[in-house]
Design a protein around this motif. Structure first.
Motif, mmCIF file in Angstrom:
data_model
loop_
_atom_site.group_PDB
_atom_site.id
_atom_site.type_symbol
_atom_site.label_atom_id
_atom_site.label_comp_id
_atom_site.label_asym_id
_atom_site.label_seq_id
_atom_site.Cartn_x
_atom_site.Cartn_y
_atom_site.Cartn_z
ATOM 1 N N LEU A 180 -9.964 -5.565 -0.911
ATOM 2 C CA LEU A 180 -9.608 -5.706 0.501
ATOM 3 C C LEU A 180 -8.648 -6.879 0.692
ATOM 4 O O LEU A 180 -7.657 -6.769 1.421
ATOM 5 C CB LEU A 180 -10.868 -5.905 1.341
ATOM 6 N N GLY A 181 -8.922 -7.989 0.030
ATOM 7 C CA GLY A 181 -8.030 -9.145 0.097
ATOM 8 C C GLY A 181 -6.642 -8.844 -0.450
ATOM 9 O O GLY A 181 -5.628 -9.255 0.129
ATOM 10 N N LEU A 182 -6.590 -8.117 -1.565
ATOM 11 C CA LEU A 182 -5.290 -7.733 -2.119
ATOM 12 C C LEU A 182 -4.521 -6.823 -1.164
ATOM 13 O O LEU A 182 -3.300 -6.941 -1.012
ATOM 14 C CB LEU A 182 -5.483 -7.031 -3.467
ATOM 15 N N THR A 236 -3.191 -8.987 1.733
ATOM 16 C CA THR A 236 -2.069 -9.793 1.236
ATOM 17 C C THR A 236 -0.817 -8.943 1.093
ATOM 18 O O THR A 236 0.284 -9.358 1.475
ATOM 19 C CB THR A 236 -2.433 -10.438 -0.114
ATOM 20 N N ALA A 237 -0.953 -7.733 0.540
ATOM 21 C CA ALA A 237 0.204 -6.852 0.389
ATOM 22 C C ALA A 237 0.770 -6.453 1.748
ATOM 23 O O ALA A 237 1.992 -6.367 1.918
ATOM 24 C CB ALA A 237 -0.177 -5.610 -0.404
ATOM 25 N N LEU A 238 -0.095 -6.203 2.711
ATOM 26 C CA LEU A 238 0.367 -5.851 4.058
ATOM 27 C C LEU A 238 1.132 -7.012 4.685
ATOM 28 O O LEU A 238 2.205 -6.821 5.257
ATOM 29 C CB LEU A 238 -0.827 -5.465 4.931
ATOM 30 N N GLN A 253 8.269 -3.131 9.529
ATOM 31 C CA GLN A 253 9.000 -3.236 10.792
ATOM 32 C C GLN A 253 10.329 -2.496 10.705
ATOM 33 O O GLN A 253 10.713 -1.784 11.633
ATOM 34 C CB GLN A 253 9.241 -4.702 11.156
ATOM 35 N N VAL A 254 11.035 -2.653 9.591
ATOM 36 C CA VAL A 254 12.309 -1.962 9.401
ATOM 37 C C VAL A 254 12.090 -0.452 9.380
ATOM 38 O O VAL A 254 12.829 0.310 10.016
ATOM 39 C CB VAL A 254 13.005 -2.448 8.099
#
Length: 126
Positions: free
Chosen positions: A86-88, A91-93, A101-102
């Motif tokens: 979940l932490g990974l 972090t990736a998000l 956003q692009v």
């Protein structure tokens, strides 16, 4: 005493006054009693017969304690792995939020451009 049901028959006989006896069961897979759930030893092929004895020491405090510790350790490892993954993911998000956003702005631009081909210009003015 005989008890008959839709899925099998049960016959119980008690020995002389001690309350011990035998119980004969006939279990079936269907209500019509066409398919027996348990085959006699003579009906089972030799390569499918399994014989053995499984004994579990239930009275030992050590066995209960050790099994509890093993289960808790496995549970903690699973929870730690889930939290780590979940932490990974978070972090990736966070690291790639600009790319998201692009991508969202490009999808919005594509939708507006596609609508301009089908709708009049006055409809798209806000």
């Amino acid at each position: 005493r005989d008890v008959s049901g839709a899925s099998g028959d049960c016959t119980s006989t008690e020995a002389s006054g001690e309350g011990f006896g035998t119980v004969d069961l006939e279990l079936f897979l269907d209500n019509a009693e066409a398919y027996p759930a348990v085959l006699d030893d003579g009906e089972v092929p030799q390569h499918l017969r399994i014989k053995g004895l499984l004994q579990v020491e239930r009275s030992s405090t050590f066995s209960w304690t050790s099994s509890f510790i093993v289960v808790m350790a496995l549970l903690l490892v699973a929870i730690a792995a889930w939290c780590s993954l979940l932490g990974l993911g978070i972090t990736a998000l966070i690291d790639n939020v600009h790319a998201y956003q692009v991508g969202i702005s490009e999808i919005g631009k594509w939708v507006i451009d596609s609508l301009r081909r089908f709708l009049p210009e006055s409809t798209l003015k806000i």
